[in-house]
Design a protein around this motif. Structure first.
Motif, PDB file in Angstrom:
ATOM      1  N   PHE A   1      -0.282  11.241 -21.393  1.00  0.00           N
ATOM      2  CA  PHE A   1      -0.209   9.180 -21.800  1.00  0.00           C
ATOM      3  C   PHE A   1      -0.409   8.381 -20.146  1.00  0.00           C
ATOM      4  CE2 PHE A   1       2.321  11.057 -25.407  1.00  0.00           C
ATOM      5  CZ  PHE A   1       1.484  11.444 -26.063  1.00  0.00           C
ATOM      6  N   TYR A   2       0.202   8.685 -19.688  1.00  0.00           N
ATOM      7  CA  TYR A   2       0.197   7.724 -18.112  1.00  0.00           C
ATOM      8  C   TYR A   2      -1.187   7.552 -17.809  1.00  0.00           C
ATOM      9  CZ  TYR A   2       1.413   6.050 -13.763  1.00  0.00           C
ATOM     10  OH  TYR A   2       1.916   5.275 -12.607  1.00  0.00           O
ATOM     11  N   ARG A   3      -1.997   8.767 -17.697  1.00  0.00           N
ATOM     12  CA  ARG A   3      -3.461   8.636 -17.438  1.00  0.00           C
ATOM     13  C   ARG A   3      -4.447   7.918 -18.286  1.00  0.00           C
ATOM     14  NH1 ARG A   3      -3.097  14.534 -14.420  1.00  0.00           N
ATOM     15  NH2 ARG A   3      -2.162  13.878 -12.933  1.00  0.00           N
ATOM     16  N   PHE A   4      -4.336   7.162 -19.768  1.00  0.00           N
ATOM     17  CA  PHE A   4      -4.735   6.820 -19.930  1.00  0.00           C
ATOM     18  C   PHE A   4      -5.746   6.425 -20.219  1.00  0.00           C
ATOM     19  CE2 PHE A   4      -3.473   2.932 -18.795  1.00  0.00           C
ATOM     20  CZ  PHE A   4      -4.398   2.239 -19.114  1.00  0.00           C
ATOM     21  N   TRP A   5      -6.419   6.116 -18.961  1.00  0.00           N
ATOM     22  CA  TRP A   5      -8.071   5.974 -19.084  1.00  0.00           C
ATOM     23  C   TRP A   5      -8.884   6.740 -18.239  1.00  0.00           C
ATOM     24  CZ3 TRP A   5      -4.588   4.426 -15.937  1.00  0.00           C
ATOM     25  CH2 TRP A   5      -4.300   4.494 -14.586  1.00  0.00           C
ATOM     26  N   MET A   6      -8.287   8.191 -18.479  1.00  0.00           N
ATOM     27  CA  MET A   6      -8.813   9.439 -17.957  1.00  0.00           C
ATOM     28  C   MET A   6      -8.978   9.921 -18.582  1.00  0.00           C
ATOM     29  SD  MET A   6      -6.680  10.325 -13.855  1.00  0.00           S
ATOM     30  CE  MET A   6      -7.906  11.857 -13.726  1.00  0.00           C
TER      31      MET A   6
ATOM     32  N   VAL B   1       0.838  -1.109   0.029  1.00  0.00           N
ATOM     33  CA  VAL B   1      -0.138   0.073   0.036  1.00  0.00           C
ATOM     34  C   VAL B   1       1.050   1.650  -0.035  1.00  0.00           C
ATOM     35  CG1 VAL B   1      -1.670   1.668   1.065  1.00  0.00           C
ATOM     36  CG2 VAL B   1      -2.114  -1.496   0.647  1.00  0.00           C
ATOM     37  N   LEU B   2       2.133   0.949   1.207  1.00  0.00           N
ATOM     38  CA  LEU B   2       2.551   3.189   0.985  1.00  0.00           C
ATOM     39  C   LEU B   2       3.439   2.982  -0.080  1.00  0.00           C
ATOM     40  CD1 LEU B   2       3.880   2.257   4.822  1.00  0.00           C
ATOM     41  CD2 LEU B   2       1.587   3.583   3.520  1.00  0.00           C
ATOM     42  N   SER B   3       4.117   1.442  -1.191  1.00  0.00           N
ATOM     43  CA  SER B   3       5.228   2.363  -1.305  1.00  0.00           C
ATOM     44  C   SER B   3       4.872   1.542  -2.966  1.00  0.00           C
ATOM     45  CB  SER B   3       6.326   0.811  -0.919  1.00  0.00           C
ATOM     46  OG  SER B   3       6.765   0.979   0.103  1.00  0.00           O
ATOM     47  N   ILE B   4       3.401   1.168  -3.011  1.00  0.00           N
ATOM     48  CA  ILE B   4       3.143   0.910  -4.983  1.00  0.00           C
ATOM     49  C   ILE B   4       2.201   1.699  -4.960  1.00  0.00           C
ATOM     50  CG2 ILE B   4       2.321  -0.693  -6.741  1.00  0.00           C
ATOM     51  CD1 ILE B   4       5.143  -0.485  -5.635  1.00  0.00           C
ATOM     52  N   LEU B   5       0.611   1.491  -4.164  1.00  0.00           N
ATOM     53  CA  LEU B   5      -0.571   1.957  -4.229  1.00  0.00           C
ATOM     54  C   LEU B   5      -0.747   3.675  -4.342  1.00  0.00           C
ATOM     55  CD1 LEU B   5      -3.634   1.273  -4.724  1.00  0.00           C
ATOM     56  CD2 LEU B   5      -3.858   1.247  -2.820  1.00  0.00           C
ATOM     57  N   MET B   6      -0.186   4.187  -3.602  1.00  0.00           N
ATOM     58  CA  MET B   6      -0.437   5.165  -2.116  1.00  0.00           C
ATOM     59  C   MET B   6       1.130   6.428  -3.529  1.00  0.00           C
ATOM     60  SD  MET B   6      -2.392   5.537  -0.173  1.00  0.00           S
ATOM     61  CE  MET B   6      -1.611   7.477   0.479  1.00  0.00           C
TER      62      MET B   6
ATOM     63  N   VAL C   1       1.803   5.769  -6.470  1.00  0.00           N
ATOM     64  CA  VAL C   1       1.235   5.519  -7.938  1.00  0.00           C
ATOM     65  C   VAL C   1      -0.623   6.900  -8.055  1.00  0.00           C
ATOM     66  CG1 VAL C   1      -0.561   4.205  -9.737  1.00  0.00           C
ATOM     67  CG2 VAL C   1       1.211   3.518  -8.816  1.00  0.00           C
ATOM     68  N   LEU C   2      -1.134   6.695  -6.495  1.00  0.00           N
ATOM     69  CA  LEU C   2      -2.290   7.620  -6.819  1.00  0.00           C
ATOM     70  C   LEU C   2      -1.653   8.722  -6.462  1.00  0.00           C
ATOM     71  CD1 LEU C   2      -5.678   7.101  -5.987  1.00  0.00           C
ATOM     72  CD2 LEU C   2      -4.797   7.075  -3.493  1.00  0.00           C
ATOM     73  N   PHE C   3      -1.125   9.361  -5.552  1.00  0.00           N
ATOM     74  CA  PHE C   3      -0.507  10.490  -5.620  1.00  0.00           C
ATOM     75  C   PHE C   3      -0.301  11.135  -7.399  1.00  0.00           C
ATOM     76  CE2 PHE C   3      -1.140  11.112  -1.319  1.00  0.00           C
ATOM     77  CZ  PHE C   3       0.030  11.815  -0.783  1.00  0.00           C
TER      78      PHE C   3
ATOM     79  N   ILE D   1       2.196  13.752  -8.959  1.00  0.00           N
ATOM     80  CA  ILE D   1       4.156  14.092  -7.336  1.00  0.00           C
ATOM     81  C   ILE D   1       4.598  12.687  -6.986  1.00  0.00           C
ATOM     82  CG2 ILE D   1       4.532  14.782  -5.371  1.00  0.00           C
ATOM     83  CD1 ILE D   1       1.780  16.497  -5.135  1.00  0.00           C
ATOM     84  N   GLY D   2       6.086  12.940  -7.091  1.00  0.00           N
ATOM     85  CA  GLY D   2       6.780  11.454  -7.094  1.00  0.00           C
ATOM     86  C   GLY D   2       6.569  11.339  -5.531  1.00  0.00           C
TER      87      GLY D   2
END
Length: 426
Positions: free
Chosen positions: A421-426, A257-262, A264-266, A272-273
């Motif tokens: 391009f990264y947010r390709f589904w939005m 959660v803290l290292s992958i999901l959060m 990517v969500l940010f 923001i990285g």
């Protein structure tokens, strides 16, 4: 030597003495291995029991060794060419008595193996005419040698073998601590393959663009945490090696959660990285406050180095039209540099839980640490509030990021395209 004797019955030093005796006998072309040769081998073991005891009793063992070498070395025997069976070394019967006597000495003392002192006592207690002559000339009292309290610790063959195996295991473990993990190498290979795909394909699959940037971000996370671990190791916390932090394995640093999901969500919400991994560093083992600050700063420094490496093409090529030919690839590279820049600025904020506070923490008084302790667990929440609800904070944050990107010659157009391009589904 006959099969009635085995290496396990002797100490390592005693075996070395017998080996050296055999080599000396061979060099002097002796027809057999005798107690005199063994006496020479015993005196040649400078760190063993026999020499230690004789020295403690006041004997000049170096002088004794020189006299033995001169006298025995002067006897050059001539060996006639004979059949193979006759050419084999045979044991002097007197030496056989010495070896049996040494075993008896060790058994009487309750020792598990024969030491060099046991061999020396047996040689003196069962002397040949030659040894008796030297014993008399050197005034050696066999009972004094047997009863002398001075003893140098000798090892059995089994102990030496175990120590060798343990040392080899420790060396292998040490090598494995620094070995690049297959996970990191695999991710790097996939990133390169995806990069080649993006570079060579005019209209790449959006999900592969997403994968390239995400894998690049995970690799930067590993580099960030490796920077902390590497400086901690040099600073005195060797436990980071045992935890696998020096292998660049992202699985050692990450939390699902803290290292992958959060992160990517940010990235999706605010661009923001957010480094989410963490290595545990025992700051109590770090040798100085300066080094503690270096450990905290090493993570952002690793991000900075990675950003510069990614930005090298942009720094070396000044013509912006060249980015149009392989637009998706350069947009992905620009986005990765952008993420490194945001991660550096984000991490250097002096907020508990981030590296910026870690750099300052060793120099803060204990009273301030006690006052701030209740707020340490809310550092992340404070950042969210600052970023989303304090316009002045956001303005300063993005201004610093844009200055860094300008120094690296990264075009905002490429960054905006990369985010799209990264947010390709939005």
């Amino acid at each position: 030597m006959e099969q009635t004797f085995s290496p396990e019955q002797f100490s390592v030093q005693a075996i070395h003495a017998l080996q050296q005796a055999g080599e000396f006998a061979s060099r002097t072309r002796s027809l057999s291995l005798s107690p005199s040769h063994v006496l020479y081998g015993l005196l040649a073991q400078r760190e063993a029991d026999a020499v230690g005891v004789l020295t403690a009793l006041g004997h000049d063992t170096e002088k004794m060794l020189r006299e033995l070498k001169a006298q025995l070395g002067s006897r050059q025997m001539v060996r006639w060419r004979t059949s193979g069976a006759q050419q084999q070394e045979r044991m002097d019967p007197a030496l056989e008595r010495v070896l049996h006597g040494a075993l008896a000495e060790a058994n009487a003392a309750g020792a598990p193996f024969v030491s060099t002192r046991d061999l020396l006592v047996s040689a003196l207690a069962n002397p040949t005419a030659e040894i008796a002559e030297w014993q008399n000339a050197w005034r050696i009292d066999v009972d004094a040698v047997r009863q002398a309290p001075v003893r140098v610790y000798e090892q059995s063959v089994a102990q030496a073998a175990q120590q060798y195996q343990d040392a080899a295991a420790r060396a292998e473990a040490q090598r494995s601590h620094w070995r690049l993990s297959s996970v990191f190498l695999g991710l790097a290979a996939i990133m390169v393959a995806l990069g080649v795909y993006l570079y060579s394909t005019p209209e790449p699959e959006p999900v592969l663009f997403f994968a390239f940037v995400t894998i690049g971000w995970v690799i930067s996370l590993a580099l960030h945490e490796f920077g902390h671990a590497l400086m901690a190791y040099f600073g005195g916390d060797f436990s980071v090696a045992e935890r696998g932090y020096l292998t660049l394995n992202p699985l050692k640093y990450t939390h699902p959660v803290l290292s992958i999901l959060m992160p990517v969500l940010f990235l999706l919400l605010g661009g923001i990285g957010l480094p989410g991994g963490a290595v545990y560093v025992n700051m109590g083992a770090i040798r100085s406050r300066w080094m503690q600050s270096v450990v905290a700063a090493a993570g952002p420094a690793a991000n900075a180095l990675f950003a510069v490496l990614l930005a090298l093409p942009f720094l070396l090529i000044s013509d912006p039209t060249l980015w149009l030919e392989h637009f998706h690839f350069w947009a992905a590279m620009a986005l990765l540099v952008f993420l490194q820049a945001t991660a550096i600025v984000f991490n250097l904020l002096p907020v508990p839980g981030l590296d910026g506070f870690g750099i300052l923490a060793p120099w803060l008084p204990d009273s301030l640490h006690r006052a701030l302790a209740p707020f340490y667990s809310f550092g992340f929440l404070l950042l969210i509030l600052l970023f989303w609800y304090v316009e002045g904070f956001r303005t300063v944050f993005w201004r610093i990021v844009l200055v860094m990107l300008g120094e690296l010659n990264i075009s905002p157009v490429l960054i905006d395209a990369g985010l799209t391009f990264y947010r390709f589904w939005m």
